[in-house]
Every structure is written in structure tokens, then in C-alpha cells.
Design an enzyme around this catalytic site. Structure first.
Site, PDB file in Angstrom:
ATOM      1  N   ASP A 151       7.210   2.742   6.621  1.00 29.56           N
ATOM      2  CA  ASP A 151       7.015   2.159   5.284  1.00 29.56           C
ATOM      3  C   ASP A 151       7.224   3.199   4.189  1.00 29.56           C
ATOM      4  O   ASP A 151       8.024   3.007   3.267  1.00 29.56           O
ATOM      5  CB  ASP A 151       5.601   1.565   5.143  1.00 29.56           C
ATOM      6  CG  ASP A 151       5.458   0.236   5.860  1.00 29.56           C
ATOM      7  OD1 ASP A 151       6.295  -0.060   6.732  1.00 29.56           O
ATOM      8  OD2 ASP A 151       4.503  -0.513   5.554  1.00 29.56           O
ATOM      9  N   SER A 204       0.841  -1.212   0.000  1.00 30.07           N
ATOM     10  CA  SER A 204       0.000   0.000   0.000  1.00 30.07           C
ATOM     11  C   SER A 204       0.871   1.256   0.000  1.00 30.07           C
ATOM     12  O   SER A 204       0.601   2.205  -0.748  1.00 30.07           O
ATOM     13  CB  SER A 204      -0.958   0.020   1.194  1.00 30.07           C
ATOM     14  OG  SER A 204      -0.240   0.144   2.401  1.00 30.07           O
TER      15      SER A 204
HETATM   16  O1  PMV Z   1       2.933  -2.389   6.593  1.00 30.84           O
HETATM   17  P1  PMV Z   1       3.156  -3.643   7.401  1.00 30.84           P
HETATM   18  O2  PMV Z   1       2.004  -4.523   7.475  1.00 30.84           O
HETATM   19  O3  PMV Z   1       4.423  -4.263   6.951  1.00 30.84           O
HETATM   20  O4  PMV Z   1       3.424  -3.198   8.937  1.00 30.84           O
HETATM   21  C1  PMV Z   1       3.994  -2.002   9.270  1.00 30.84           C
HETATM   22  C2  PMV Z   1       4.827  -2.086  10.494  1.00 30.84           C
HETATM   23  C3  PMV Z   1       4.168  -1.739  11.813  1.00 30.84           C
HETATM   24  O5  PMV Z   1       5.242  -1.390  12.679  1.00 30.84           O
HETATM   25  C4  PMV Z   1       3.453  -2.942  12.381  1.00 30.84           C
HETATM   26  C5  PMV Z   1       3.183  -0.581  11.731  1.00 30.84           C
HETATM   27  C6  PMV Z   1       3.826   0.782  11.498  1.00 30.84           C
HETATM   28  O6  PMV Z   1       3.076   1.701  11.167  1.00 30.84           O
HETATM   29  O7  PMV Z   1       5.047   0.948  11.660  1.00 30.84           O
END
Ligand code: PMV
Length: 341
Positions: free
Chosen positions: A173, A130
Site C-alpha cells: 500500500d 490509512s
Molecule cells: O489495505 P487493504 O485493506 O487494502 O489490504 C491490504 C492488502 C493485504 O494484502 C490484505 C495486506 C497487506 O499488507 O498487503
């Protein structure tokens, strides 16, 4: 600056962005501790065509999601003004919000835009699909309107789209995806980006178990509320692992990195975000000689990462994971963040 005026009938822009893997610190990063992530060379691409129109709108097409959604200027305004979570919300709303934010920032008005997104990144697997799609879309809008992309600006705008997707994301991310390479990240602070030089031979196994990042993040938050001391101690341990992990990365000490990954996985398990299949793949990888293995991202399904001694060994671990039923692949990391294409 490339502006749409009566002489320019149509402009276009294209951008690409990588996926990501969190090496250390997921979940606790939401609560202010550091984390480390690297960009992964699975990419999303976004292409936009924009022209003047008396009936302004944005159409977003995602062949991979088999979705096409058209947003009127009124719907874009509603999203932009923060009333996005209505009954008619779609998975493409964050992309439309990116468009709203870019056009407002650049004061562009009165046009019709058509955006197509393609992505090689598995959806909902913890590899940042995403955030990557939000980032490449914002990049494409900026490339079309301005002719150039500033990765820090893209990072900021894509974060607002991530908020619409995940509620309260830490921002790791969209940061590593916009900047590429390796990022040491603390929420609310300037990220430290490093160019990847030495190889980090990772194997990734996708459980294909769907999960919601927002739900897992909120589960950890409510565990923290119920058991503040115990969970704070776990967060403190993760902090320590991240600092040691950074040193191990800088020294390319793979043995040390692997051991730290194993400890981090144990703590994530204690936080309740693992899954029996993730644990199974972690053990398959370790029994195949992986230096370390852990879940990556939000957990609850999604992907596991394992560290191999070298690329040959990574292929051996991959084969063992495939024999165990996993959708496994060896990773190629990248220093390239969001870029024009
Ligand atoms: O985007 P994902 O599902 O890989 O997870 C993000 C990592 C988390 O630490 C769980 C959430 C965040 O906002 O940092």
C-alpha cells in the site's frame, strides 16, 4: 535544508498522496508472493504548520474522522520507541509516529506542530486510506523541514506508520501510494514501478461493510497454519496469476486481465476473505459484461473492482451496480504518487 532556528518563526509544508487498488495478489503478498497495485486518483492532503516552542507537541486534526488529538513530546517518544499499543491509542497514532520518525531522522527538536489531514478516500474500504494519509503526512513533514520530498524516503517512513495500523503489512500500500503508477511488488524486494500509459477502465463498488485488515490477514495466516499444503497451492496459483497479469498489463490485453481477475477472486473466496455482498457485486458486474471482477485489498467487505471494455462500458457497469444498491464509481488511475502541494 530548511531548518527552524531563532530567525524562522514558523514553517509550513503540504503534501498529497493517492489511493490505491490491488489488481492481483492481495493476502498472498503477505506470505512472500508477488502482487500488482495501481495508484487511484482519490487523494489525501496533509498541511502542517511548525514553530519553535518551549512546550513541544504535535496536534493532528482530521475533520473527516471528526478527531483532533494532541501528542506531548513524551507521548511521541513512547510511540517512537515502539510502545505505541497502549490503552490510550488513537487512530491518529500512526500519523504522530510519522512525525516522530521524520523529526528524529532530521534531528529536529523543540517545536510545536499542527497538522490537518483531509481525504477523499473512503475509510476502511481497501483503497489504502490509512497508507495514503500516513504518506501525505510524512510528505508534509519532510516538505516543511527539508523543503523537498523524496518519494522513496516517504515510502520507508510511512511503512512504519502502516505497521502501527495493520500489524504486519506487506508494504504494497505505502509503496504504490508513494510512487504512483503501477507497482509490481514482492515483500522485502525493490519494487518495480511502471508508468501507466494505456487505460485500465475499472469500476469500483464499495460494500461499505467495515472490516479489519489486520484480522483478515491473521485469519489467512491461521488457515495457512491449519491447511499448509492446500493454502500453499492457492498462493502458488496467485503467483502465477500475477506473472500472467503483468504480461497482460504490458500488452494491454484487457480480456486476459479480466479472466485472471475472475480466477484471483475465486481463490480469495477460497481463502475465506470474500463476503456475500462482494460476491453479489462481482456477479452484477460480470452479468453487465465486465471482462472480470474481484474483491480488492483485504476483503471481508470493502471494495470490489470490475474491468470494463472501455470507459463507456465502465459507466454502464457502474449504473447496474448502483441499481443493485452499491456505492459505485469509475476509477481514474494516476502516475502521481506523493507530491508537494
Ligand atoms: O489495505 P487493504 O485493506 O487494502 O489490504 C491490504 C492488502 C493485504 O494484502 C490484505 C495486506 C497487506 O499488507 O498487503
Amino acid at each position: 535544508m530548511k531548518m527552524l532556528d531563532s530567525n524562522s518563526l514558523s514553517i509550513s509544508g503540504c503534501a498529497t498522496a493517492p489511493a490505491k487498488v490491488i489488481l492481483f495478489g492481495e493476502h498472498s503478498v503477505v506470505h512472500g508472493t508477488p502482487a500488482i497495485a495501481v495508484a487511484l486518483n482519490l487523494r489525501s492532503h496533509a498541511r502542517v504548520q511548525i514553530q519553535k516552542s518551549d512546550a513541544p507537541r504535535l496536534t493532528v486534526k482530521s475533520p473527516a474522522m471528526k478527531l483532533e488529538v494532541s501528542f506531548s513530546s513524551k507521548q511521541l517518544d513512547t510511540l517512537g520507541q515502539g510502545s505505541g499499543s497502549n490503552n490510550d491509542s488513537t487512530p491518529l497514532d500512526p500519523i504522530a509516529l510519522g512525525f516522530y520518525n521524520v523529526s528524529h531522522l532530521l534531528q529536529m527538536d523543540g517545536f510545536e506542530a499542527s497538522l490537518t489531514i483531509d481525504s477523499e478516500i473512503p475509510i476502511g474500504a481497501g483503497l489504502g486510506s490509512s497508507a495514503s494519509v500516513a504518506t501525505s503526512s510524512v510528505g508534509a513533514f519532510l516538505a516543511a523541514f527539508k523543503g523537498e520530498i523524496d518519494s522513496l524516503q516517504v515510502r520507508e517512513i510511512a511503512f512504519r506508520s502502516e505497521e502501527l495500523t495493520h500489524g504486519k503489512p506487506s508494504g504494497i500500500d505505502n509503496t504504490v501510494i508513494a510512487l504512483g503508477g503501477l507497482v509490481y511488488f514482492i515483500r522485502g524486494q525493490k519494487p518495480r514501478r511502471k508508468t501507466l500509459s494505456a487505460e485500465i477502465p475499472l469500476v469500483i463498488a464499495n460494500t461499505k461493510i467495515p472490516r479489519s485488515t489486520a484480522t483478515l490477514v491473521s485469519n489467512v495466516a491461521s488457515l495457512f497454519e491449519r491447511k499448509p499444503r492446500a493454502v500453499q497451492n492457492l498462493f502458488d496459483s496467485i503467483s502465477d496469476i500475477v506473472e500472467q497479469g503483468l504480461q497482460a498489463l504490458l500488452k494491454s490485453d484487457l480480456e486476459d486481465l479480466g479472466e485472471l481477475m475472475n480466477i484471483n477472486h475465486g481463490i480469495l473466496h477460497a481463502l475465506g476473505v470474500s463476503h456475500p455482498l462482494l460476491d453479489r457485486y462481482v456477479w452484477v458486474a460480470r452479468e453487465s459484461g465486465a471482462l472480470g471482477a474481484k474483491l480488492t485489498g483485504a476483503g471481508g467487505g470493502g471494495c470490489m473492482i470490475a474491468l470494463a471494455k472501455d470507459t463507456h462500458h465502465a459507466n454502464e457497469i457502474k449504473q447496474e451496480l448502483i441499481k443493485a444498491g452499491a456505492d459505485a464509481f469509475t476509477s481514474v488511475l494516476t502516475n502521481k504518487g506523493v507530491e508537494k502541494c
